[in-house]
Motif scaffolding. Sequence first.
Motif, PDB file in Angstrom:
ATOM      1  N   ARG A 193     -40.614 114.189  53.811  1.00 44.36           N
ATOM      2  CA  ARG A 193     -41.630 113.254  54.302  1.00 44.36           C
ATOM      3  C   ARG A 193     -43.007 113.881  54.108  1.00 44.36           C
ATOM      4  O   ARG A 193     -43.114 115.062  53.792  1.00 44.36           O
ATOM      5  N   THR A 194     -44.036 113.108  54.309  1.00 40.78           N
ATOM      6  CA  THR A 194     -45.391 113.631  54.110  1.00 40.78           C
ATOM      7  C   THR A 194     -46.273 113.284  55.306  1.00 40.78           C
ATOM      8  O   THR A 194     -47.378 112.771  55.153  1.00 40.78           O
ATOM      9  N   SER A 195     -45.782 113.565  56.504  1.00 42.21           N
ATOM     10  CA  SER A 195     -46.542 113.309  57.732  1.00 42.21           C
ATOM     11  C   SER A 195     -47.048 111.870  57.796  1.00 42.21           C
ATOM     12  O   SER A 195     -48.207 111.609  58.123  1.00 42.21           O
ATOM     13  N   ALA A 232     -43.748 120.989  59.531  1.00 47.65           N
ATOM     14  CA  ALA A 232     -42.393 121.519  59.625  1.00 47.65           C
ATOM     15  C   ALA A 232     -41.339 120.421  59.589  1.00 47.65           C
ATOM     16  O   ALA A 232     -40.325 120.529  58.884  1.00 47.65           O
ATOM     17  N   ASP A 233     -41.559 119.339  60.342  1.00 52.39           N
ATOM     18  CA  ASP A 233     -40.540 118.297  60.404  1.00 52.39           C
ATOM     19  C   ASP A 233     -40.573 117.359  59.212  1.00 52.39           C
ATOM     20  O   ASP A 233     -39.819 116.392  59.161  1.00 52.39           O
ATOM     21  N   ASP A 269     -37.599 121.660  61.302  1.00 49.22           N
ATOM     22  CA  ASP A 269     -37.584 121.553  62.759  1.00 49.22           C
ATOM     23  C   ASP A 269     -36.244 122.106  63.233  1.00 49.22           C
ATOM     24  O   ASP A 269     -35.205 121.444  63.124  1.00 49.22           O
ATOM     25  N   TYR A 270     -36.258 123.310  63.764  1.00 46.63           N
ATOM     26  CA  TYR A 270     -35.009 123.965  64.160  1.00 46.63           C
ATOM     27  C   TYR A 270     -34.249 123.130  65.184  1.00 46.63           C
ATOM     28  O   TYR A 270     -33.019 123.053  65.146  1.00 46.63           O
ATOM     29  N   ASP A 271     -34.972 122.495  66.099  1.00 45.27           N
ATOM     30  CA  ASP A 271     -34.300 121.741  67.168  1.00 45.27           C
ATOM     31  C   ASP A 271     -33.599 120.497  66.669  1.00 45.27           C
ATOM     32  O   ASP A 271     -32.790 119.904  67.393  1.00 45.27           O
ATOM     33  N   VAL A 280     -41.931 119.902  68.225  1.00 47.65           N
ATOM     34  CA  VAL A 280     -41.257 120.363  67.016  1.00 47.65           C
ATOM     35  C   VAL A 280     -41.086 121.880  67.102  1.00 47.65           C
ATOM     36  O   VAL A 280     -42.055 122.618  67.281  1.00 47.65           O
ATOM     37  N   ALA A 281     -39.850 122.331  66.982  1.00 44.22           N
ATOM     38  CA  ALA A 281     -39.551 123.769  66.986  1.00 44.22           C
ATOM     39  C   ALA A 281     -39.674 124.254  65.544  1.00 44.22           C
ATOM     40  O   ALA A 281     -38.716 124.236  64.771  1.00 44.22           O
ATOM     41  N   ARG A 282     -40.855 124.678  65.187  1.00 44.76           N
ATOM     42  CA  ARG A 282     -41.179 124.995  63.797  1.00 44.76           C
ATOM     43  C   ARG A 282     -40.377 126.196  63.300  1.00 44.76           C
ATOM     44  O   ARG A 282     -40.485 127.297  63.840  1.00 44.76           O
ATOM     45  N   THR A 283     -39.564 125.971  62.281  1.00 47.86           N
ATOM     46  CA  THR A 283     -38.840 127.051  61.633  1.00 47.86           C
ATOM     47  C   THR A 283     -39.828 127.994  60.966  1.00 47.86           C
ATOM     48  O   THR A 283     -40.834 127.555  60.416  1.00 47.86           O
ATOM     49  N   GLY A 284     -39.536 129.282  61.009  1.00 52.41           N
ATOM     50  CA  GLY A 284     -40.398 130.262  60.357  1.00 52.41           C
ATOM     51  C   GLY A 284     -39.698 130.930  59.195  1.00 52.41           C
ATOM     52  O   GLY A 284     -38.466 130.897  59.073  1.00 52.41           O
ATOM     53  N   ALA A 285     -40.502 131.543  58.326  1.00 51.28           N
ATOM     54  CA  ALA A 285     -39.958 132.296  57.207  1.00 51.28           C
ATOM     55  C   ALA A 285     -39.541 133.681  57.687  1.00 51.28           C
ATOM     56  O   ALA A 285     -40.376 134.424  58.212  1.00 51.28           O
ATOM     57  N   PRO A 286     -38.271 134.064  57.536  1.00 56.48           N
ATOM     58  CA  PRO A 286     -37.810 135.366  58.046  1.00 56.48           C
ATOM     59  C   PRO A 286     -38.558 136.552  57.460  1.00 56.48           C
ATOM     60  O   PRO A 286     -38.659 137.597  58.094  1.00 56.48           O
TER      61      PRO A 286
END
Length: 375
Positions: free
Chosen positions: A140-142, A224-225, A231-233, A253-259
Motif C-alpha cells: 500500500r502507499t499510505s 510500516a503498515d 506491522d509486527y502486531d 502500529v508496531a513498527r518492525t525494525g531492521a535487525p
Amino acid sequence: MRQSAIDDATVLRRLAEPRTGETWHEPEPADEVRLVESDFYGTPTSPRTVRVGARGDAVIYAVVGPHHGLEPRRDVRGLFEVDAAGARYIACPSPRVEECDAEAPYTSDLAPGVVVDVDTFYDTLGIPVEAELVDGFTVRTSGGTGWERLDFETGSSRPVPALGNGSLLVTDTDHWRADDAVDVARFGPAALVELRWAEAEIDGLTNASYAWRTPYGAYVSLTADDVPGGDYDAIVWDDGVDRRYYADEPDLVARTGAPGDGTCAASMFSLDAAHVDAEWRPAGRTPEGVRVHVPVGGGNPLATRVRAFQEKIAWTVDPDDPSLTLTGASVYAETGMTTDEAFLAAHSLFAIERPDGVWMVGLSPAAAAPVFECA
C-alpha cells in the motif's frame, strides 16, 4: 480537471500517459533562483533550489529544505513554475481533489512576486493506493496520497504537501545517501524502490526500506503498515499466542525494525543474502497471507548475532548521575530478552520470502535495543 477518489487503474494509466504536459529530468542546481524567503520553517537560511522539469514554456523547480536533525531526510518543500509571465508556487500539485486545501500552505514564505497557483497539477504525481512490488507481493502507499495530514511546524491538521525526501536532489547530501536505490516496479516515470544501505551492522545483512520515487527524483517513504510484515502486531501466529507489542492499544502500529540497523530511524527490514532454509520454520502469516518464518527450535546463528548486537548497542543515561551512561546487558534487560531462549520464544526475529526469492528479516519492536537519544 482534478478528480476525487481516482481508481488505481486510472492513476497508473496517467502516469504513463499524462494529460497535463509535464516532463521531468535529472535535477540541476539552481540556487541562483530565489523563490522563497526562508526554508519554509520560518528561518532565514538559504534553501536549495533545483531545476527538475518543464511544462510548456515553464521551467519546474523544486525547493529542498535542510535535513531533519536525527532523521536522515531533506523535505521537498514546494514545486514552482517559472516562465515569461513570472514565478508560480504550485500549491497543490496532486491530481486528487481531496489532497488540496482551501488555504495553500507556506504562502507567507514566498519571495516577492511569486504568486500562488491553485489550479496547476501533474498527472505524474498521482500515487496508486496499492501497487505490486514484485509479482504477487502487493504494498500500500499510505492511502495513495503521498501527502502529510499534519503540519508539524505549526501543529495544524490541514493537508500540507509531502513531496518526498529531496536529499538526493542536491549535491551535499549530508549523512543521507542510499548506496543502492533499486527499482522493483516501474510505473511510467515513477517507481516503487527499495532503498538499500551499506551500514548493516551484521555481516550478510543489508538494511532496506521501501519508497515511492517521484518522477523528479525525491522519495516518499512507505509506512510500516504499507508493507507485508511491517506491522509486527498484524502477524497472526500459528500457535495462537498473542505477541502483540501494543495489545492494549490496537490502533497503534508496531513498527518492525531492521535487525541489522542500530539507528533511531531504523530501516524497515534487513535483506538476508545468506538465508538457509533449514535454519527457519513457518510460524505465522501476515494479513495478506504472506508466510512468516522464525528460527528453528533452539535458534539459528543469525538470531544469536542479532540479539547480541541489540544488547551491545543498548544504552541510556544513568538516572542517578546524568553525566554517566549505562550500556549493554543491563540496559537491554529492560526488554526482557535476557537470554537467547527468551528472544526466540517471543518470535523476536522473523523472515519473509518475497516472490522473487529475496528474504527479508524483521525485528519485533519489543526486542529492539533501548537507546536513550531515540526516546
